[in-house]
Enzyme design. Sequence first.
Site, mmCIF file in Angstrom:
data_model
loop_
_atom_site.group_PDB
_atom_site.id
_atom_site.type_symbol
_atom_site.label_atom_id
_atom_site.label_comp_id
_atom_site.label_asym_id
_atom_site.label_seq_id
_atom_site.Cartn_x
_atom_site.Cartn_y
_atom_site.Cartn_z
ATOM 1 N N TRP A 53 -23.577 -35.607 26.840
ATOM 2 C CA TRP A 53 -24.654 -35.632 25.857
ATOM 3 C C TRP A 53 -25.193 -34.239 25.638
ATOM 4 O O TRP A 53 -24.910 -33.299 26.387
ATOM 5 C CB TRP A 53 -25.731 -36.634 26.201
ATOM 6 C CG TRP A 53 -26.446 -36.479 27.544
ATOM 7 C CD1 TRP A 53 -25.996 -35.834 28.665
ATOM 8 C CD2 TRP A 53 -27.719 -37.020 27.872
ATOM 9 N NE1 TRP A 53 -26.908 -35.935 29.679
ATOM 10 C CE2 TRP A 53 -27.982 -36.665 29.231
ATOM 11 C CE3 TRP A 53 -28.658 -37.768 27.206
ATOM 12 C CZ2 TRP A 53 -29.148 -37.020 29.895
ATOM 13 C CZ3 TRP A 53 -29.828 -38.132 27.870
ATOM 14 C CH2 TRP A 53 -30.062 -37.767 29.192
ATOM 15 N N ASN A 54 -25.957 -34.105 24.534
ATOM 16 C CA ASN A 54 -26.458 -32.795 24.120
ATOM 17 C C ASN A 54 -27.908 -32.895 23.669
ATOM 18 O O ASN A 54 -28.362 -33.953 23.208
ATOM 19 C CB ASN A 54 -25.660 -32.253 22.914
ATOM 20 C CG ASN A 54 -24.190 -32.143 23.174
ATOM 21 O OD1 ASN A 54 -23.732 -31.228 23.852
ATOM 22 N ND2 ASN A 54 -23.416 -33.093 22.640
ATOM 23 N N HIS A 58 -34.808 -29.565 7.380
ATOM 24 C CA HIS A 58 -34.164 -29.391 6.082
ATOM 25 C C HIS A 58 -32.842 -28.628 6.237
ATOM 26 O O HIS A 58 -32.611 -27.600 5.606
ATOM 27 C CB HIS A 58 -35.128 -28.687 5.116
ATOM 28 C CG HIS A 58 -36.393 -29.459 4.910
ATOM 29 N ND1 HIS A 58 -36.557 -30.363 3.885
ATOM 30 C CD2 HIS A 58 -37.535 -29.494 5.630
ATOM 31 C CE1 HIS A 58 -37.763 -30.913 3.971
ATOM 32 N NE2 HIS A 58 -38.368 -30.409 5.023
ATOM 33 N N HIS A 108 -29.997 -33.679 3.666
ATOM 34 C CA HIS A 108 -31.306 -34.074 4.186
ATOM 35 C C HIS A 108 -32.193 -34.632 3.081
ATOM 36 O O HIS A 108 -31.952 -34.424 1.888
ATOM 37 C CB HIS A 108 -31.997 -32.897 4.886
ATOM 38 C CG HIS A 108 -32.361 -31.761 3.985
ATOM 39 N ND1 HIS A 108 -31.521 -30.701 3.732
ATOM 40 C CD2 HIS A 108 -33.493 -31.506 3.273
ATOM 41 C CE1 HIS A 108 -32.110 -29.847 2.912
ATOM 42 N NE2 HIS A 108 -33.304 -30.310 2.611
ATOM 43 N N ASP A 148 -36.021 -34.833 1.469
ATOM 44 C CA ASP A 148 -37.339 -34.217 1.323
ATOM 45 C C ASP A 148 -38.368 -35.310 1.060
ATOM 46 O O ASP A 148 -38.215 -36.094 0.107
ATOM 47 C CB ASP A 148 -37.385 -33.253 0.130
ATOM 48 C CG ASP A 148 -36.521 -32.023 0.303
ATOM 49 O OD1 ASP A 148 -36.111 -31.735 1.441
ATOM 50 O OD2 ASP A 148 -36.252 -31.358 -0.714
ATOM 51 N N HIS A 199 -43.567 -32.454 2.117
ATOM 52 C CA HIS A 199 -42.845 -31.183 2.276
ATOM 53 C C HIS A 199 -43.460 -30.067 1.439
ATOM 54 O O HIS A 199 -43.374 -28.894 1.800
ATOM 55 C CB HIS A 199 -41.373 -31.398 1.893
ATOM 56 C CG HIS A 199 -40.529 -30.166 1.892
ATOM 57 N ND1 HIS A 199 -40.552 -29.220 2.891
ATOM 58 C CD2 HIS A 199 -39.597 -29.723 0.993
ATOM 59 C CE1 HIS A 199 -39.695 -28.259 2.621
ATOM 60 N NE2 HIS A 199 -39.105 -28.528 1.475
ATOM 61 N N HIS A 213 -39.390 -29.162 -6.477
ATOM 62 C CA HIS A 213 -40.269 -29.377 -5.333
ATOM 63 C C HIS A 213 -41.709 -29.589 -5.789
ATOM 64 O O HIS A 213 -42.383 -30.538 -5.372
ATOM 65 C CB HIS A 213 -40.185 -28.187 -4.375
ATOM 66 C CG HIS A 213 -38.939 -28.128 -3.567
ATOM 67 N ND1 HIS A 213 -37.753 -27.641 -4.066
ATOM 68 C CD2 HIS A 213 -38.688 -28.489 -2.281
ATOM 69 C CE1 HIS A 213 -36.819 -27.697 -3.120
ATOM 70 N NE2 HIS A 213 -37.356 -28.212 -2.031
#
Length: 257
Positions: A61-62, A69, A73, A75, A79, A207
């Site tokens: 695992w990590n 973002h 992804h 928004d 944001h 945006h």
Amino acid sequence: MALLDALSKAITSGAVEIVDLTAPLSSSTPILRLPEPFANTIPFRLEEISRYDERGPRWYWNDIHTGEHTGTHLDAPVHWVSGKDGHDVSRVPLKTLVAPAVVLDFSARAAQDPDFLLSIDDVRAWTAEHGPLPDGGWLLYRTGWDARSDDQERFLNADESGAHSPGVSPECARWLAEETPITGLGVETVGTDAGQAPALEPMFPCHELLLGAGKHGLTQLQNLAALPPTGTVLVVSPLPIVGGSGSPARVLALVER
């Protein structure tokens, strides 16, 4: 039950195809670069915890290090300052995450002009041919930019005047935000705005206007060329980060074949 059973059988038989619109997420995934003095996100990185060794003999695992973002992804309205009183990514309505989608293909125009901006007339011409934009659904904007996504420099396409990638005109962004029934805009580029968006009025209009209207953005999509203009159902799966402005997401399209 009959509807869900029919959908399950259609997926199994291939009558409904699942198309993955998500860019692979790795340390080489392109990320946005903002000029100084603005702060930037970090590249995606895995930090190994254990891998079948003395740290954990039977498991691998990590830890992950990433920005909200990064890569494909979502928004959320919060944001952007214009949407600061809106919802975060943990409270995106479920009907937004599973919703109809249409694909507007302007890849030929973007190939001729990397700074191409989608206009109101472009969208109206598309709707005259294909029908209205979906109520509560997604407008997916195909530019062919996903072909560049394996190379940070080609993807950002920057020179001394800034990045050069296609986007949406301020007038069209305002119209999409205020006068259309869509829940959001999906693109193949690093963000929903054009590379030259800092020079537009308002700056970063998608945006500013779409998120300010409580709508959403999806970025760094791939494989839009595999979708029809209409008839797709989009499935978006961001992490429900409480207080989060966005999240990496797996984005799938259901397409009837």
